[in-house]
Design a protein around this motif. Structure first.
Motif, PDB file in Angstrom:
ATOM      1  N   ASP A  11      -4.616  -7.712   4.400  1.00 45.62           N
ATOM      2  CA  ASP A  11      -5.713  -6.890   4.936  1.00 45.62           C
ATOM      3  C   ASP A  11      -5.448  -5.393   4.816  1.00 45.62           C
ATOM      4  O   ASP A  11      -6.004  -4.604   5.560  1.00 45.62           O
ATOM      5  N   ASN A  12      -4.538  -5.011   3.887  1.00 46.17           N
ATOM      6  CA  ASN A  12      -4.251  -3.576   3.699  1.00 46.17           C
ATOM      7  C   ASN A  12      -5.238  -2.927   2.738  1.00 46.17           C
ATOM      8  O   ASN A  12      -5.668  -3.553   1.773  1.00 46.17           O
ATOM      9  N   TYR A  13      -5.556  -1.665   2.999  1.00 48.17           N
ATOM     10  CA  TYR A  13      -6.276  -0.848   2.029  1.00 48.17           C
ATOM     11  C   TYR A  13      -5.377   0.295   1.573  1.00 48.17           C
ATOM     12  O   TYR A  13      -4.855   1.049   2.390  1.00 48.17           O
ATOM     13  N   THR A  53       1.632   7.948   5.513  1.00 44.60           N
ATOM     14  CA  THR A  53       1.351   8.300   6.911  1.00 44.60           C
ATOM     15  C   THR A  53       2.483   7.907   7.851  1.00 44.60           C
ATOM     16  O   THR A  53       2.675   8.527   8.888  1.00 44.60           O
ATOM     17  N   HIS A  54       3.209   6.827   7.514  1.00 45.77           N
ATOM     18  CA  HIS A  54       4.340   6.398   8.346  1.00 45.77           C
ATOM     19  C   HIS A  54       5.217   5.440   7.561  1.00 45.77           C
ATOM     20  O   HIS A  54       4.874   5.034   6.445  1.00 45.77           O
ATOM     21  N   TRP A  55       6.360   5.073   8.131  1.00 50.76           N
ATOM     22  CA  TRP A  55       7.421   4.408   7.372  1.00 50.76           C
ATOM     23  C   TRP A  55       7.243   2.916   7.203  1.00 50.76           C
ATOM     24  O   TRP A  55       7.996   2.294   6.456  1.00 50.76           O
ATOM     25  N   PRO A 100       6.804  -0.788   6.019  1.00 50.45           N
ATOM     26  CA  PRO A 100       6.867  -1.280   4.633  1.00 50.45           C
ATOM     27  C   PRO A 100       5.489  -1.514   4.000  1.00 50.45           C
ATOM     28  O   PRO A 100       5.341  -1.344   2.789  1.00 50.45           O
ATOM     29  N   ASP A 101       4.485  -1.878   4.796  1.00 52.28           N
ATOM     30  CA  ASP A 101       3.161  -2.097   4.204  1.00 52.28           C
ATOM     31  C   ASP A 101       2.428  -0.771   3.946  1.00 52.28           C
ATOM     32  O   ASP A 101       1.236  -0.769   3.619  1.00 52.28           O
ATOM     33  N   HIS A 102       3.159   0.348   4.037  1.00 56.69           N
ATOM     34  CA  HIS A 102       2.590   1.666   3.712  1.00 56.69           C
ATOM     35  C   HIS A 102       3.419   2.410   2.671  1.00 56.69           C
ATOM     36  O   HIS A 102       2.929   3.356   2.063  1.00 56.69           O
ATOM     37  N   VAL A 103       4.682   1.995   2.493  1.00 58.62           N
ATOM     38  CA  VAL A 103       5.572   2.701   1.561  1.00 58.62           C
ATOM     39  C   VAL A 103       6.175   1.762   0.508  1.00 58.62           C
ATOM     40  O   VAL A 103       6.932   2.218  -0.356  1.00 58.62           O
ATOM     41  N   GLY A 138      -3.852   6.194   8.433  1.00 52.68           N
ATOM     42  CA  GLY A 138      -2.871   5.109   8.463  1.00 52.68           C
ATOM     43  C   GLY A 138      -3.207   4.074   9.517  1.00 52.68           C
ATOM     44  O   GLY A 138      -4.291   3.498   9.533  1.00 52.68           O
ATOM     45  N   ASP A 139      -2.254   3.835  10.434  1.00 47.76           N
ATOM     46  CA  ASP A 139      -2.429   2.815  11.469  1.00 47.76           C
ATOM     47  C   ASP A 139      -2.627   3.435  12.852  1.00 47.76           C
ATOM     48  O   ASP A 139      -2.185   2.883  13.864  1.00 47.76           O
ATOM     49  N   THR A 140      -3.271   4.584  12.920  1.00 47.16           N
ATOM     50  CA  THR A 140      -3.493   5.231  14.220  1.00 47.16           C
ATOM     51  C   THR A 140      -4.865   4.864  14.769  1.00 47.16           C
ATOM     52  O   THR A 140      -4.980   4.289  15.854  1.00 47.16           O
ATOM     53  N   ALA A 166      -5.872   2.105   7.252  1.00 51.78           N
ATOM     54  CA  ALA A 166      -5.101   1.320   6.284  1.00 51.78           C
ATOM     55  C   ALA A 166      -5.282  -0.192   6.407  1.00 51.78           C
ATOM     56  O   ALA A 166      -4.668  -0.937   5.647  1.00 51.78           O
ATOM     57  N   HIS A 167      -6.102  -0.648   7.344  1.00 46.60           N
ATOM     58  CA  HIS A 167      -6.281  -2.096   7.487  1.00 46.60           C
ATOM     59  C   HIS A 167      -7.732  -2.477   7.771  1.00 46.60           C
ATOM     60  O   HIS A 167      -8.462  -1.726   8.423  1.00 46.60           O
ATOM     61  N   GLU A 168      -8.098  -3.666   7.314  1.00 45.79           N
ATOM     62  CA  GLU A 168      -9.399  -4.261   7.642  1.00 45.79           C
ATOM     63  C   GLU A 168      -9.208  -5.124   8.896  1.00 45.79           C
ATOM     64  O   GLU A 168      -8.993  -6.326   8.807  1.00 45.79           O
TER      65      GLU A 168
HETATM   66 FE    FE Z   1       0.134  -1.124   8.574  1.00 51.72          FE
END
Ligand code: FE
Ligand code: ZN
Length: 248
Positions: A20-22, A61-63, A65-68, A138-140, A176-178
Motif C-alpha cells: 500500500d505504499n506510494y 521523509t524518514h528512515w 525501510p519502506d521509504h528508503v 511521508g507517514d505524518t 506515502a500510504h493508501e
Molecule cells: Fe511507511
C-alpha cells in the motif's frame, strides 16, 4: 528570438509499490524528476524510464525501510543526490545532504521548505513546495488519519499536524500510504454525525471499489474530516491514536 526557459509546473506521478505504499515522482523540469520515499528501486526506475525522466534527486521523509529501501539502487543507476532528515541522517542510506526545519530544497524553479514533523519517527520531515501547493509528508498526515507514534508522543504529533494544517487549504497532500478506507471507517466511530465525513467515506469506498487511488487529497478535506487534525489538544489526539491502534 527564444525567451528564457519556460518554467514547468511541478507534475507529480504516482508509483504504487508493495502492499500500500506510494512512491512519488515529481517532474520539476522537462525530462527531470525527483523521487519521494522510494520503498523499492525496480518499479521506480522502470516508471521513470517509461516517462522519459532522469532521476536527479531522492527526497526521504524518514528512515523507515519502506521509504528508503530503493535509495542505493536508484543512486547507483542514476547518480542522483539524496536529501533526507538531518536528525536521522545515520539511518538514511546514501544520504548526500541532511536537512532540517527551515532549510530549502531547490529543484530548478521549484523550491521546497523543509518542515520538521517528528512524531511517527523522531526526525521525520516534510517537503512543502509552496509555489506548486504540494506537500510530501511521508507517514505524518494521511487521509483522515495520521502516522503511528513509533518514536514520538501525542504532543509531538499534535505539533506536527498543527504545522501542516496551517498551510494553505488548497495544498495537495501526497502521503506515502493508501490507508484511506480504514482511516475513514475509524473516523466515523469518532464523529458519527459528521456529514462531510460520511460523504467522503462513501466517495472513498466507491473509489477503492473501482481500484482507484485516494491520494493526493487536499488539506481542506482534512480540516473537515480528519479526527487527528480536528483534535482540540494533544490529549484528545493521543486518545484517538490509541483507539485507532486497536481498531479493526
Ligand atoms: Fe511507511
Ligand atoms: Zn513510516
Amino acid at each position: 528570438m527564444p525567451g528564457p526557459a519556460a518554467s514547468t509546473a511541478l507534475e507529480v506521478l504516482r508509483v504504487p509499490v508493495l502492499a500500500d505504499n506510494y512512491v512519488w515522482l515529481a517532474r520539476w523540469a522537462p525530462g527531470r524528476c525527483a523521487v519521494v520515499d522510494p520503498a523499492v528501486a525496480g518499479p521506480v526506475l522502470e516508471r521513470a524510464a517509461d516517462e522519459g525522466l532522469r532521476i536527479t534527486h531522492i527526497l526521504n521523509t524518514h528512515w523507515h525501510p519502506d521509504h528508503v529501501g530503493g535509495n542505493l539502487e536508484i543512486k547507483a543507476h542514476t547518480g542522483c543526490t539524496i536529501i533526507g532528515p538531518a536528525r536521522e541522517a545515520a539511518r538514511i542510506p546514501g544520504i548526500d545532504r541532511a536537512v532540517d526545519d527551515g532549510d530549502r530544497v531547490a529543484l530548478g524553479d521549484h523550491v521546497a521548505d523543509v518542515l520538521f514533523v517528528g512524531a511517527h519517527t523522531a526526525g521525520h520531515i516534510a517537503f512543502h513546495f509552496a509555489g506548486a501547493r504540494v506537500l510530501f509528508c511521508g507517514d505524518t498526515l494521511f487521509a483522515m488519519g495520521c502516522g503511528r507514534l513509533f518514536e514520538g508522543t501525542a504532543e509531538d504529533m499534535f505539533r506536527a499536524l498543527a504545522q501542516l494544517k496551517a498551510l494553505p487549504p488548497e495544498t495537495r497532500v501526497y502521503c506515502a500510504h493508501e490507508y484511506t478506507l480504514s482511516n475513514a471507517r475509524f473516523a466515523l466511530t469518532v464523529e458519527p454525525g459528521n456529514a462531510a465525513l460520511a460523504a467522503r467515506f462513501e466517495a472513498v469506498q466507491g473509489a477503492r471499489g473501482r481500484g482507484e487511488a485516494t491520494v493526493p487529497f487536499t488539506l481542506a478535506e482534512e480540516h473537515l474530516t480528519n479526527p487527528f487534525v480536528r483534535a482540540r489538544d494533544a490529549a484528545e489526539l493521543g486518545e484517538r491514536r490509541r483507539a485507532k491502534d486497536h481498531f479493526r
